[in-house]
Design a protein around this motif. Structure first.
Motif, short mmCIF file in Angstrom:
data_model
loop_
_atom_site.label_atom_id
_atom_site.label_comp_id
_atom_site.label_asym_id
_atom_site.label_seq_id
_atom_site.Cartn_x
_atom_site.Cartn_y
_atom_site.Cartn_z
N ALA A 35 26.23 49.16 -12.52
CA ALA A 35 25.02 49.97 -12.69
C ALA A 35 24.98 50.64 -14.07
CB ALA A 35 24.93 51.03 -11.59
N ASN A 36 26.16 50.96 -14.62
CA ASN A 36 26.26 51.61 -15.93
C ASN A 36 27.41 50.96 -16.71
OD1 ASN A 36 26.11 53.29 -18.10
ND2 ASN A 36 26.94 55.09 -17.06
N PRO A 37 27.19 49.74 -17.27
CA PRO A 37 28.27 49.01 -17.92
C PRO A 37 28.74 49.62 -19.24
CG PRO A 37 26.21 47.83 -18.19
CD PRO A 37 25.94 48.99 -17.28
N GLY A 38 27.93 50.50 -19.86
CA GLY A 38 28.29 51.04 -21.16
C GLY A 38 27.95 50.06 -22.26
N THR A 39 28.20 50.45 -23.51
CA THR A 39 27.85 49.61 -24.66
C THR A 39 29.06 48.99 -25.34
OG1 THR A 39 27.84 51.55 -26.10
CG2 THR A 39 25.74 50.90 -25.12
N ALA B 38 33.34 51.83 -16.68
CA ALA B 38 32.13 51.02 -16.63
C ALA B 38 31.90 50.52 -15.21
CB ALA B 38 32.25 49.84 -17.58
N THR B 39 30.65 50.46 -14.83
CA THR B 39 30.25 49.91 -13.54
C THR B 39 29.13 48.93 -13.78
OG1 THR B 39 28.56 51.60 -13.12
CG2 THR B 39 30.82 52.10 -12.38
#
Length: 194
Positions: free
Chosen positions: A6-10, A3-4
């Motif tokens: 910018a794209n933390p995920g769900t 996870a980042t």
């Protein structure tokens, strides 16, 4: 993929531990609650003033906080909300000794039960909040498997026991493994006192 920002995920990251529990109480019951938890957990005060007390019983700065809040009514045991908080002991002997030590202070469990995964004793604090003291009867992997069995599905609550009987079994030299094994008892639903 990690996870980042910018794209933390769900999938939410799990916490590493439960840090503390905060209880609110009526100002008239503040001292009684603090004294109870000091005795019940053999806790010490990290900080206290006229409306809040931070209590610790291990290396954490506080595990329980009690806050006196004006205009609170008594706890309604028939309302939705938290059922209990559980505290784990290392051994059955520690659980039984803590039971005797609390009993010497007039604090006695209202229910003692072998759930299968744990051997547990339940108490009420002065506000009517419920507390569980327990010993793990199995490893986490064993408990996860046990909770998938037909026996557990039939009785997910457990089998009651008397604390004095636990002490007699320990004093007789019976093994912890034997005492921890939950007897088969057939179907059981939610007890009426929960």
């Amino acid at each position: 993929m990690s996870a980042t920002f910018a794209n933390p995920g769900t999938k939410v990251i799990s916490p590493i531990q439960l840090a503390h529990v905060v209880l609110k109480t009526q100002p008239s019951n503040f001292k009684k609650m603090v004294d109870f938890y000091k005795t019940f957990l053999s806790a010490t005060i990290s900080h206290e003033n006229e409306f809040i007390s931070f209590l610790r019983y291990d290396d954490e700065h506080h595990r329980i906080a009690i806050v006196a809040m004006p205009d609170l009514g008594p706890r309604d045991p028939k309302a939705s909300g938290l059922l209990h908080v559980a505290f784990t002991f290392s051994t059955l002997t520690d659980l039984a000794l803590a039971y005797l030590q609390r009993k010497a202070h007039g604090i006695e469990p209202y229910w003692s039960v072998n759930h299968g995964m744990t051997t547990s004793m339940y108490y009420h604090d002065p506000d009517g909040n419920d507390l569980e003291t327990q010993v793990d009867n199995m490893s986490t992997d064993e408990a996860n498997k046990y909770m998938m069995t037909e026996s557990f599905a039939e009785n997910p609550i457990g089998v009651d026991f008397m604390p004095e009987d636990l002490i007699k079994r320990l004093e007789s030299g019976e093994s912890d493994a034997s005492i921890k094994k939950r007897p088969e008892s057939g179907p059981r639903g939610v007890p009426t006192f929960l």
